[in-house]
Design a protein around this motif. Structure first.
Motif, PDB file in Angstrom:
ATOM      1  N   LEU A 280      -0.986  25.656 -10.747  1.00  0.00           N
ATOM      2  CA  LEU A 280      -0.785  26.342 -12.024  1.00  0.00           C
ATOM      3  C   LEU A 280       0.687  26.698 -12.220  1.00  0.00           C
ATOM      4  CD1 LEU A 280      -2.654  27.201 -14.330  1.00  0.00           C
ATOM      5  CD2 LEU A 280      -2.832  29.439 -13.246  1.00  0.00           C
ATOM      6  N   ILE A 281       1.307  27.297 -11.199  1.00  0.00           N
ATOM      7  CA  ILE A 281       2.705  27.709 -11.335  1.00  0.00           C
ATOM      8  C   ILE A 281       3.634  26.486 -11.325  1.00  0.00           C
ATOM      9  CG2 ILE A 281       3.190  28.075  -8.876  1.00  0.00           C
ATOM     10  CD1 ILE A 281       4.325  30.284 -11.847  1.00  0.00           C
ATOM     11  N   MET A 282       3.248  25.434 -10.603  1.00  0.00           N
ATOM     12  CA  MET A 282       4.040  24.205 -10.637  1.00  0.00           C
ATOM     13  C   MET A 282       3.908  23.529 -12.003  1.00  0.00           C
ATOM     14  SD  MET A 282       5.739  23.990  -7.852  1.00  0.00           S
ATOM     15  CE  MET A 282       6.372  22.296  -7.911  1.00  0.00           C
ATOM     16  N   MET A 387       8.451  25.398  -1.201  1.00  0.00           N
ATOM     17  CA  MET A 387       8.713  26.840  -1.066  1.00  0.00           C
ATOM     18  C   MET A 387       7.402  27.616  -1.048  1.00  0.00           C
ATOM     19  SD  MET A 387      11.856  26.973  -3.849  1.00  0.00           S
ATOM     20  CE  MET A 387      11.722  28.758  -4.062  1.00  0.00           C
ATOM     21  N   PRO A 388       7.401  28.848  -0.507  1.00  0.00           N
ATOM     22  CA  PRO A 388       6.210  29.703  -0.595  1.00  0.00           C
ATOM     23  C   PRO A 388       5.849  29.937  -2.060  1.00  0.00           C
ATOM     24  CG  PRO A 388       7.784  30.608   0.975  1.00  0.00           C
ATOM     25  CD  PRO A 388       8.482  29.478   0.279  1.00  0.00           C
ATOM     26  N   GLU A 389       4.565  30.070  -2.312  1.00  0.00           N
ATOM     27  CA  GLU A 389       4.089  30.172  -3.689  1.00  0.00           C
ATOM     28  C   GLU A 389       4.732  31.321  -4.456  1.00  0.00           C
ATOM     29  OE1 GLU A 389      -0.245  30.883  -5.539  1.00  0.00           O
ATOM     30  OE2 GLU A 389      -0.158  29.237  -4.088  1.00  0.00           O
ATOM     31  N   LYS A 391       7.638  32.579  -4.034  1.00  0.00           N
ATOM     32  CA  LYS A 391       9.030  32.253  -4.336  1.00  0.00           C
ATOM     33  C   LYS A 391       9.115  31.304  -5.544  1.00  0.00           C
ATOM     34  CE  LYS A 391      11.201  34.578  -1.151  1.00  0.00           C
ATOM     35  NZ  LYS A 391      12.114  35.679  -1.538  1.00  0.00           N
ATOM     36  N   ILE A 392       8.147  30.389  -5.618  1.00  0.00           N
ATOM     37  CA  ILE A 392       8.092  29.488  -6.776  1.00  0.00           C
ATOM     38  C   ILE A 392       7.871  30.303  -8.046  1.00  0.00           C
ATOM     39  CG2 ILE A 392       6.889  27.556  -7.854  1.00  0.00           C
ATOM     40  CD1 ILE A 392       6.036  26.658  -5.057  1.00  0.00           C
ATOM     41  N   ALA A 393       6.927  31.247  -7.976  1.00  0.00           N
ATOM     42  CA  ALA A 393       6.629  32.091  -9.133  1.00  0.00           C
ATOM     43  C   ALA A 393       7.852  32.911  -9.536  1.00  0.00           C
ATOM     44  CB  ALA A 393       5.453  33.007  -8.824  1.00  0.00           C
ATOM     45  N   GLU A 394       8.570  33.413  -8.536  1.00  0.00           N
ATOM     46  CA  GLU A 394       9.780  34.193  -8.814  1.00  0.00           C
ATOM     47  C   GLU A 394      10.841  33.320  -9.494  1.00  0.00           C
ATOM     48  OE1 GLU A 394      13.238  36.626  -6.302  1.00  0.00           O
ATOM     49  OE2 GLU A 394      11.316  36.136  -5.343  1.00  0.00           O
TER      50      GLU A 394
END
Length: 470
Positions: A280-282, A387-389, A391-394
């Protein structure tokens, strides 16, 4: 086998259950596919504009869309191709924008009439059969333009266009498949509404039917307008109602209909589906990856407007200063534009100085950054995906915040250039409103996915706190 009023009651309950499923699950998925299609279409549109293959519709913002309408599909003269296709493609993109942001995808709204309108839009440009040999002129000409422009592009741009064409094809195929099944359901929903609002109406004289199919049709016609309003009268569907009520095969027809609507007890059991939050975040990141072309178009227009203003300061003294700087290797002095920022929440205004050189460098940086994640197989995408999820969201949240601030500055710059140009040059200023609106739609889409991701994460955390989920 149930019959009579028992069948009607069971049928209406089944239809209501199925309608709720469409409203909460299936139609939202159709909408998401339209949003994906819209994003891809905007990328292709801007690509063709940049390559001067089409001329954008200058009246795009003046057109108010309030209904689903397919673009014109008539033949046209070859020497008008750029203008005509620019207008048609613009109308098509505007219709998708209307569907994605203003249209309600619900059983009550998406009737048989509106399904036909949607299919007309879907068939106007066949992304799932995108060929220079296509039967319909819009698809054929557009495919010819895209293939020609793609051949003269750098590998990264060509790859981005290929990726968006592929996504558009899959999205449209999924939409058409879902609408085909939904169209079958809408026919049954229509019949159910006739039963609910006409056959079960106190005014309906069931006693006069006496097992005569013709008499039931006559009774339905008599009370149809009072029960159904302006809904069209579909003879073939009314005939199906009569067959289900009175034919020798009525029990078989009734059973087949209830089976088709999945009214068996075990069909009500819901299988819990784990949401892939990382995907979803990707997905939000990939929406940002579709923006380089949009930003590049805006950057070029800003550059052109900047050059226009600078041309107004081209005296002998100005030329001499530039020549001396160049001769002695003296860097250009920083140029600041003082723009007016309007705070949307408070409607207050404030001034802000924009360093032109720094601003243009930032736009170029954003273009490279987002282009590096446009493809799932690119090094940039893979690096972020590893990257950790959180960190991706950030990272995605930071980019969306930066982009929202960019929108504010772009609107201010658009107003600045229009006001700063001399009267003789005002008509030469290139407006940014359409491009800003396109960019904003992409940012909104990315933010929707980010918000959805955050909601799932918070929901999972809450359930863990309650001891419901490990």
């Amino acid at each position: 086998m149930e019959n009579g009023n028992n069948f009607t009651e069971t049928l209406l309950q089944a239809l209501d259950t199925k309608a709720q499923w469409y409203d909460t699950e299936e139609l939202p998925r159709v909408l998401e596919n339209y949003r994906l299609l819209h994003t891809c279409v905007k990328v292709v549109f801007e690509f063709l504009v940049k390559k001067a293959m089409i001329t954008p519709d200058p009246y795009k913002l003046d057109k108010k869309i309030s209904d689903i309408k397919a673009p014109d599909g008539e033949q046209f003269v070859e020497n008008e191709r750029s203008v005509i296709m620019g207008q048609r493609f613009s109308d098509y993109e505007s219709t998708l924008d209307f569907l994605c942001n203003y249209y309600k995808f619900s059983v009550s709204q998406l009737t048989l009439v509106n399904i036909k309108k949607l299919m007309d839009v879907n068939n106007s440009i066949s992304w799932n059969a995108f060929s220079a040999n296509a039967n319909k002129i819009n698809t054929r000409v557009l495919a010819t333009m895209v293939f020609s422009a793609r051949q003269n592009s750098d590998p990264l741009t060509a790859s981005m266009i290929n990726d968006n064409l592929s996504k558009a094809s899959h999205a449209l195929s999924d939409i058409n498949s879902a609408l085909k099944d939904y169209s079958d359901f809408q026919k049954e929903w229509y019949k159910g509404q006739v039963r609910r609002n006409v056959l079960l109406s106190p005014a309906f004289e069931a006693g006069k039917i006496g097992g005569d199919p013709a008499a039931e049709v006559q009774q339905i016609k008599k009370h149809f307008s009072s029960g159904m309003g302006k809904v069209p009268f579909y003879n073939e569907l009314i005939e199906e109602i009569v067959q289900e009520d009175l034919s020798e095969k009525k029990e078989e027809l009734q059973k087949r209909l209830l089976d088709k609507l999945n009214v068996a007890k075990d069909s009500d059991k819901k299988t819990e589906k784990r949401i892939d939050t990382k995907a979803l975040i990707m997905g939000a990141l990939q929406v940002l990856g579709a923006m380089p072309q949009q930003i590049a178009v805006i950057a070029q227009k800003i550059q052109d407007n900047h050059d226009l203003l600078q041309s107004e300061h081209n005296s002998f003294f100005d030329k001499l200063k530039r020549a001396l700087r160049k001769a002695f290797g003296i860097a250009e002095k920083p140029l600041f534009y003082t723009v007016t920022i309007v705070e949307q929440t408070t409607d207050t205004k404030r001034s802000e100085r924009i360093n032109y050189q720094t601003f243009m460098t930032d736009l170029a940086t954003k273009t490279r950054r987002y282009a590096s994640v446009a493809q799932t197989n690119s090094p940039g995408y893979k690096k972020i995906s590893a990257m950790p999820e959180e960190k991706i969201a950030e990272f995605v949240s930071n980019q969306i915040s930066e982009c929202n601030h960019l929108l504010v500055l772009l609107n201010a710059l658009d107003d600045f250039f229009k006001a700063a140009a001399s009267p003789t040059n005002k008509s030469k200023v290139k407006g940014l409103k359409i491009d800003i609106a396109t960019l904003k739609n992409s940012i909104v889409k990315a933010n929707q996915l980010r918000v959805e991701y955050t909601s799932y994460i918070e929901e999972e955390a809450q359930m863990r706190r309650l001891g419901i989920k490990g």
